[in-house]
Design a protein around this motif. Structure first.
Motif: not given
Length: 152
Positions: A106-107, A110-112, A124-125
């Motif tokens: 997940i991290y 979020i940080k691509k 990405g997300i």
């Protein structure tokens, strides 16, 4: 996506081979497939430790060592899936492992994070719409072919 392809391709191959041998063994095929997938993903831990370390938040120390350790854990789990007497414990520990690594995925989304390039050019997300259900599928697979089988 690549781990899922490895899992399903090896499963189909093993199921076909066991069927040709006279007894299609879905349980053995399922365990061999997950073992192959874990071996495949473990290679990434040793080939791309920098990119994989980027998947963890800054407050986590010794990231590269954790990446290498989790690679070793995946190799040990791959072996454990092929040893009948260790199926239940391997299954339980592997499910816990999959749950523990989900926050890193997940991290990273979020940080691509692009783990192969060790940069921030990843999907990405939107990647989570695939990755989270995939992780749930892996957990269900492990449960079905280890815990469910060994308790039945």
């Amino acid at each position: 996506m690549k781990p899922l392809i490895v899992l399903l391709a090896v499963f189909a191959l093993c199921l076909g081979i066991t069927a040709l041998a006279g007894n299609a063994d879905i349980n053995l095929s399922g365990r061999i497939a997950m073992s192959a997938m874990l071996s495949f993903t473990a290679m990434g831990h040793f080939k791309f430790p920098g990119g994989m370390a980027m998947m963890m938040p800054p407050f986590i120390p010794a990231k590269k060592q954790i990446v290498l350790l989790t690679g070793v854990i995946e190799v040990l789990a791959a072996i454990g899936l092929l040893v009948s007497s260790s199926l239940r414990i391997t299954g339980i520990l592997l499910i816990v492992f999959f749950l523990l690594i989900l926050p890193a995925n997940i991290y990273a989304a979020i940080k691509k994070v692009n783990l192969e390039k060790a940069d921030h050019s990843g999907n990405g997300i939107s990647y989570l719409w695939f990755r989270v259900p995939e992780q749930i599928f892996f957990i269900a697979w492990v449960y079905y072919f280890t815990i469910n089988v060994s308790s039945g």
